[in-house]
Write an enzyme that holds these catalytic residues in place. Structure first.
Site, short mmCIF file in Angstrom:
data_model
loop_
_atom_site.label_atom_id
_atom_site.label_comp_id
_atom_site.label_asym_id
_atom_site.label_seq_id
_atom_site.Cartn_x
_atom_site.Cartn_y
_atom_site.Cartn_z
N ASP A 15 31.18 41.79 40.51
CA ASP A 15 31.74 41.36 40.74
C ASP A 15 32.56 41.17 42.57
OD1 ASP A 15 34.88 39.84 41.35
OD2 ASP A 15 33.97 39.25 39.32
N ARG B 23 36.10 43.89 39.96
CA ARG B 23 36.52 43.88 41.39
C ARG B 23 36.84 44.57 42.61
NH1 ARG B 23 39.04 37.64 43.22
NH2 ARG B 23 36.96 37.19 41.71
N LYS C 207 39.01 41.77 32.85
CA LYS C 207 39.03 41.91 34.42
C LYS C 207 39.26 43.53 34.70
CE LYS C 207 36.64 39.11 37.21
NZ LYS C 207 36.12 38.61 37.51
N GLY D 62 31.95 30.83 52.25
CA GLY D 62 32.31 32.16 51.67
C GLY D 62 30.26 31.89 51.03
N VAL D 63 29.66 32.69 52.03
CA VAL D 63 28.12 32.91 51.24
C VAL D 63 27.45 34.74 51.20
CG1 VAL D 63 27.92 31.08 53.10
CG2 VAL D 63 28.51 32.90 54.13
N GLY D 64 28.15 35.25 50.23
CA GLY D 64 28.11 36.34 50.07
C GLY D 64 26.55 35.83 48.87
N LYS D 65 27.50 36.58 47.94
CA LYS D 65 25.85 37.13 46.91
C LYS D 65 25.94 35.53 45.60
CE LYS D 65 28.36 40.55 44.49
NZ LYS D 65 28.82 41.37 44.06
N VAL D 66 26.74 35.55 45.38
CA VAL D 66 26.86 33.83 44.95
C VAL D 66 26.18 32.34 45.98
CG1 VAL D 66 27.51 32.11 43.07
CG2 VAL D 66 27.49 34.86 43.11
#
Length: 359
Positions: free
Chosen positions: A115, A44, A80, A180-184
């Site tokens: 991530d 991340r 991580k 949240g409307v990013g990659k996923v």
């Protein structure tokens, strides 16, 4: 923060700090547990306020990966990594090559990939220095975009939750608040819309919002709301697909939904306290490390020879696994997060016992 106290609290094996001044790389790798195999977890990148915030994040995330690996039944433990910096302005190819050299120095105890704030293309640079990177683009020998199976797993979790709530998986006319409307998150919205769902969306990054609005039929878009307003919307399900610790003392009393199902890791700031709050309010919680395991399933499969059909089958099985956890939660009258944890801990204990057999 006492680092050794925090390691003891979460049960970590190792924490590694890396810095390369030439590329302004500041990275932390946390290896939580390697009982089931080499630690696996994403990388991340965020503009953390300070090292303590970054350390807090990587400790929680790496522990969650152990449980995610356990529930997904892959031969890996949890780890991580976090990079301190703005993913929109601070990335360079040389930074990721430097990170690759550090990861290679861990000798195969840790594998990582994309991530929040990183992309598969970032690690094309890292893999020039190390073979410990997964989720690479197809043209570089990887398994491709991990957001695709992650979003599919979330959708299967939503379907299982619908069955638990209403006795069927029909999402026509059901309402969802997607944070949240990013990659996923964008892919989850697409799944919901195709299934007949109606969505509210929010994000802190305007280009993500614009892209989803443009791609979503007007009849299915209930509105774009501010990040603070997403919690209080009267919807069937709240879908957190951004950062963790968003279920806390301030937000839970504002929730006006029947269930929480999302891809964000470590959604509850304090699982024991906030899991109990959700349970008492009758809000069904889908354990995040189960429903968001699709990406992990893909990269774990990549490590032993990627077979797309195998990944698809295992990701779709999230539906049945979540129903089992809901059943266990009801039978024991315990919060769903505790039901999931107990099942995973039993599995880890069995693997640990199995590995006592010498060959």
């Amino acid at each position: 923060m006492g680092i050794f106290d925090e390691m003891a609290k979460y049960g970590h094996e190792q924490i590694h700090f890396f810095q390369h001044r030439g590329t302004n790389l500041k990275a932390i790798v946390a290896i939580h547990n390697t009982v089931m195999g080499p630690a696996l977890g994403g990388c991340r990148m965020r503009p953390y306020a300070d090292e303590q915030e970054a350390l807090f994040d990587v400790l929680r995330l790496s522990r969650g990966m152990t449980y995610k690996c356990g529930v997904a039944d892959v031969d890996n433990g949890g780890g991580k990594s976090v990079l301190i910096g703005d993913p929109h302005t601070d990335k360079t190819p040389e930074m990721f090559r430097a990170f690759g050299r550090f990861v290679e120095g861990l000798g195969g105890r840790f594998y990582t990939g994309t991530d929040v704030g990183t992309t598969p293309q970032d690690f094309v640079h890292s893999q020039r220095e190390s073979s410990r990177f997964v989720g690479l683009p197809l043209e570089y020998g990887g398994s491709g975009n991990t957001a695709i199976p992650t979003a599919l797993g979330i959708f299967q979790g939503i379907r299982a939750t619908a069955r638990e709530l209403w006795g069927h998986e029909d999402l026509t006319g059901k309402t969802f608040a997607v944070q949240g409307v990013g990659k996923v998150g964008a892919l989850v919205v697409d799944h919901l819309v195709k299934a007949g769902g109606l969505v509210y969306i929010t994000d802190v990054y305007q280009p993500f919002l614009d892209a989803v609005v443009d791609a979503t039929p007007t009849a299915h878009m209930l509105g774009v709301v501010s990040p603070n307003d997403i919690y209080g919307l009267e919807v069937d399900m709240f879908i957190p697909c951004a950062l963790g610790a968003i279920l806390n003392d301030e937000t839970i009393p504002n929730l006006n939904c029947k269930a929480v199902v999302g891809s964000a890791n470590n959604q509850m700031l304090d699982p024991e306290r906030h899991g109990a709050m959700l349970h008492e309010r009758g809000i069904l919680f889908a354990p995040d490390y189960l429903v968001n395991a699709g990406g992990l399933i893909q990269v774990a499969d990549e490590m032993k020879g990627y077979v797309p059909e195998r990944v698809l089958a295992k990701t779709n099985s999230i539906y049945e696994m979540l129903l089992q956890i809901y059943k266990h939660s009801k039978e024991q009258n315990i919060p769903t997060w505790l039901a999931a944890d107990s099942l995973v801990e039993e599995r880890i204990a069995r693997v640990k016992d199995l590995k006592s057999v010498r060959i």
